[in-house]
Scaffold this motif. Structure first.
Motif, PDB file in Angstrom:
ATOM      1  N   PHE A  65     -31.044  27.092  -6.310  1.00 49.52           N
ATOM      2  CA  PHE A  65     -31.416  25.708  -6.576  1.00 49.52           C
ATOM      3  C   PHE A  65     -32.205  25.144  -5.399  1.00 49.52           C
ATOM      4  O   PHE A  65     -31.948  25.474  -4.246  1.00 49.52           O
ATOM      5  CB  PHE A  65     -30.169  24.841  -6.792  1.00 49.52           C
ATOM      6  N   THR A  66     -33.142  24.256  -5.709  1.00 49.19           N
ATOM      7  CA  THR A  66     -33.855  23.548  -4.639  1.00 49.19           C
ATOM      8  C   THR A  66     -32.940  22.451  -4.104  1.00 49.19           C
ATOM      9  O   THR A  66     -31.913  22.125  -4.717  1.00 49.19           O
ATOM     10  CB  THR A  66     -35.152  22.903  -5.165  1.00 49.19           C
ATOM     11  N   ASP A  67     -33.322  21.862  -2.974  1.00 49.92           N
ATOM     12  CA  ASP A  67     -32.522  20.774  -2.408  1.00 49.92           C
ATOM     13  C   ASP A  67     -32.431  19.584  -3.369  1.00 49.92           C
ATOM     14  O   ASP A  67     -31.382  18.942  -3.481  1.00 49.92           O
ATOM     15  CB  ASP A  67     -33.094  20.322  -1.065  1.00 49.92           C
ATOM     16  N   ASP A  68     -33.529  19.291  -4.058  1.00 45.13           N
ATOM     17  CA  ASP A  68     -33.509  18.197  -5.033  1.00 45.13           C
ATOM     18  C   ASP A  68     -32.529  18.485  -6.167  1.00 45.13           C
ATOM     19  O   ASP A  68     -31.783  17.600  -6.602  1.00 45.13           O
ATOM     20  CB  ASP A  68     -34.904  17.957  -5.615  1.00 45.13           C
ATOM     21  N   THR A  71     -29.019  18.038  -4.994  1.00 49.44           N
ATOM     22  CA  THR A  71     -28.662  16.617  -4.914  1.00 49.44           C
ATOM     23  C   THR A  71     -28.306  16.080  -6.288  1.00 49.44           C
ATOM     24  O   THR A  71     -27.316  15.359  -6.448  1.00 49.44           O
ATOM     25  CB  THR A  71     -29.834  15.813  -4.312  1.00 49.44           C
ATOM     26  N   ARG A  72     -29.091  16.438  -7.285  1.00 49.36           N
ATOM     27  CA  ARG A  72     -28.796  15.996  -8.654  1.00 49.36           C
ATOM     28  C   ARG A  72     -27.457  16.553  -9.135  1.00 49.36           C
ATOM     29  O   ARG A  72     -26.677  15.845  -9.776  1.00 49.36           O
ATOM     30  CB  ARG A  72     -29.916  16.431  -9.598  1.00 49.36           C
ATOM     31  N   LEU A  73     -27.216  17.831  -8.838  1.00 45.27           N
ATOM     32  CA  LEU A  73     -25.942  18.437  -9.231  1.00 45.27           C
ATOM     33  C   LEU A  73     -24.763  17.735  -8.570  1.00 45.27           C
ATOM     34  O   LEU A  73     -23.725  17.508  -9.198  1.00 45.27           O
ATOM     35  CB  LEU A  73     -25.910  19.920  -8.870  1.00 45.27           C
ATOM     36  N   PHE A  75     -24.654  14.629  -7.597  1.00 46.45           N
ATOM     37  CA  PHE A  75     -24.489  13.338  -8.255  1.00 46.45           C
ATOM     38  C   PHE A  75     -23.818  13.508  -9.615  1.00 46.45           C
ATOM     39  O   PHE A  75     -22.846  12.833  -9.937  1.00 46.45           O
ATOM     40  CB  PHE A  75     -25.838  12.641  -8.411  1.00 46.45           C
ATOM     41  N   LEU A  76     -24.345  14.432 -10.415  1.00 47.64           N
ATOM     42  CA  LEU A  76     -23.754  14.663 -11.733  1.00 47.64           C
ATOM     43  C   LEU A  76     -22.333  15.221 -11.616  1.00 47.64           C
ATOM     44  O   LEU A  76     -21.484  14.963 -12.459  1.00 47.64           O
ATOM     45  CB  LEU A  76     -24.624  15.630 -12.539  1.00 47.64           C
ATOM     46  N   GLY A  77     -22.105  15.949 -10.549  1.00 51.98           N
ATOM     47  CA  GLY A  77     -20.787  16.537 -10.352  1.00 51.98           C
ATOM     48  C   GLY A  77     -19.686  15.518 -10.137  1.00 51.98           C
ATOM     49  O   GLY A  77     -18.509  15.835 -10.246  1.00 51.98           O
ATOM     50  N   THR A  78     -20.073  14.288  -9.829  1.00 53.66           N
ATOM     51  CA  THR A  78     -19.053  13.254  -9.729  1.00 53.66           C
ATOM     52  C   THR A  78     -18.508  12.898 -11.105  1.00 53.66           C
ATOM     53  O   THR A  78     -17.459  12.297 -11.222  1.00 53.66           O
ATOM     54  CB  THR A  78     -19.606  11.980  -9.054  1.00 53.66           C
ATOM     55  N   TYR A  79     -19.221  13.288 -12.139  1.00 57.35           N
ATOM     56  CA  TYR A  79     -18.805  13.009 -13.508  1.00 57.35           C
ATOM     57  C   TYR A  79     -18.339  14.259 -14.253  1.00 57.35           C
ATOM     58  O   TYR A  79     -17.561  14.167 -15.185  1.00 57.35           O
ATOM     59  CB  TYR A  79     -19.955  12.357 -14.294  1.00 57.35           C
ATOM     60  N   GLY A  84     -19.964  27.648 -10.472  1.00 55.93           N
ATOM     61  CA  GLY A  84     -21.013  28.458  -9.882  1.00 55.93           C
ATOM     62  C   GLY A  84     -20.693  29.940  -9.794  1.00 55.93           C
ATOM     63  O   GLY A  84     -21.539  30.720  -9.392  1.00 55.93           O
ATOM     64  N   ASP A  85     -19.469  30.342 -10.115  1.00 49.44           N
ATOM     65  CA  ASP A  85     -19.088  31.739  -9.940  1.00 49.44           C
ATOM     66  C   ASP A  85     -19.937  32.674 -10.787  1.00 49.44           C
ATOM     67  O   ASP A  85     -20.609  33.549 -10.287  1.00 49.44           O
ATOM     68  CB  ASP A  85     -17.607  31.955 -10.287  1.00 49.44           C
ATOM     69  N   THR A  86     -19.922  32.471 -12.085  1.00 57.45           N
ATOM     70  CA  THR A  86     -20.596  33.390 -12.989  1.00 57.45           C
ATOM     71  C   THR A  86     -21.705  32.711 -13.766  1.00 57.45           C
ATOM     72  O   THR A  86     -22.787  33.260 -13.908  1.00 57.45           O
ATOM     73  CB  THR A  86     -19.582  33.964 -14.003  1.00 57.45           C
ATOM     74  N   TYR A  87     -21.430  31.503 -14.235  1.00 57.34           N
ATOM     75  CA  TYR A  87     -22.313  30.904 -15.220  1.00 57.34           C
ATOM     76  C   TYR A  87     -23.343  29.948 -14.646  1.00 57.34           C
ATOM     77  O   TYR A  87     -24.360  29.707 -15.255  1.00 57.34           O
ATOM     78  CB  TYR A  87     -21.472  30.162 -16.279  1.00 57.34           C
ATOM     79  N   SER A  88     -23.110  29.364 -13.494  1.00 56.99           N
ATOM     80  CA  SER A  88     -24.022  28.376 -12.907  1.00 56.99           C
ATOM     81  C   SER A  88     -24.399  27.315 -13.925  1.00 56.99           C
ATOM     82  O   SER A  88     -25.555  27.118 -14.255  1.00 56.99           O
ATOM     83  CB  SER A  88     -25.287  29.051 -12.372  1.00 56.99           C
ATOM     84  N   ARG A  89     -23.409  26.619 -14.414  1.00 58.21           N
ATOM     85  CA  ARG A  89     -23.661  25.620 -15.449  1.00 58.21           C
ATOM     86  C   ARG A  89     -22.810  24.389 -15.195  1.00 58.21           C
ATOM     87  O   ARG A  89     -21.773  24.446 -14.536  1.00 58.21           O
ATOM     88  CB  ARG A  89     -23.310  26.176 -16.825  1.00 58.21           C
ATOM     89  N   LEU A  90     -23.272  23.274 -15.727  1.00 53.83           N
ATOM     90  CA  LEU A  90     -22.464  22.071 -15.726  1.00 53.83           C
ATOM     91  C   LEU A  90     -21.492  22.158 -16.889  1.00 53.83           C
ATOM     92  O   LEU A  90     -21.847  22.634 -17.972  1.00 53.83           O
ATOM     93  CB  LEU A  90     -23.336  20.836 -15.884  1.00 53.83           C
ATOM     94  N   GLN A  91     -20.292  21.706 -16.667  1.00 59.28           N
ATOM     95  CA  GLN A  91     -19.294  21.759 -17.726  1.00 59.28           C
ATOM     96  C   GLN A  91     -18.342  20.590 -17.601  1.00 59.28           C
ATOM     97  O   GLN A  91     -18.221  19.999 -16.545  1.00 59.28           O
ATOM     98  CB  GLN A  91     -18.521  23.065 -17.674  1.00 59.28           C
ATOM     99  N   LYS A  92     -17.675  20.271 -18.694  1.00 60.53           N
ATOM    100  CA  LYS A  92     -16.673  19.217 -18.692  1.00 60.53           C
ATOM    101  C   LYS A  92     -15.441  19.720 -17.957  1.00 60.53           C
ATOM    102  O   LYS A  92     -15.323  20.906 -17.656  1.00 60.53           O
ATOM    103  CB  LYS A  92     -16.327  18.835 -20.125  1.00 60.53           C
TER     104      LYS A  92
END
Length: 98
Positions: A65-68, A71-73, A75-79, A84-92
């Motif tokens: 990931f780039t630094d930008d 940063t977005r991750l 921010f979104l990660g607060t929600y 990051g282990d296998t899937y590198s995805r945002l999840q609930k």
């Protein structure tokens, strides 16, 4: 630490004792105070802060990931969660991908 070898008066058996220097006593006292404060902090916050720190460290090390984007991750990660282990995805919080 000073090691003393002594003998018992009644039986004559040898034994050893460790004598702490004053500096070692101060260091041990300070260590105990720090551990007590840490324990009280963990009671108050749980292990959340340690988990958050280790997750952020993993994200910073991740070169995909780039630094930008990082940063977005963050921010979104607060929600939501970042796995990051296998899937590198945002999840609930229950593991369902977004």
């Amino acid at each position: 630490m000073v090691l003393r070898k002594l003998t018992e008066d009644g039986t004559g058996e040898p034994f050893e004792i460790d004598i702490l220097t004053e500096a070692e006593k101060v260091r041990n006292r300070n260590w105990n105070i720090i551990m007590q404060m840490k324990s009280e902090h963990e009671k108050l916050t749980g292990s959340f802060t340690f988990t958050l720190l280790s997750t952020v460290k993993e994200l910073i090390i991740d070169e995909r990931f780039t630094d930008d984007e990082k940063t977005r991750l963050m921010f979104l990660g607060t929600y939501v969660n970042y796995q990051g282990d296998t899937y590198s995805r945002l999840q609930k919080g229950n593991g369902t991908p977004i």
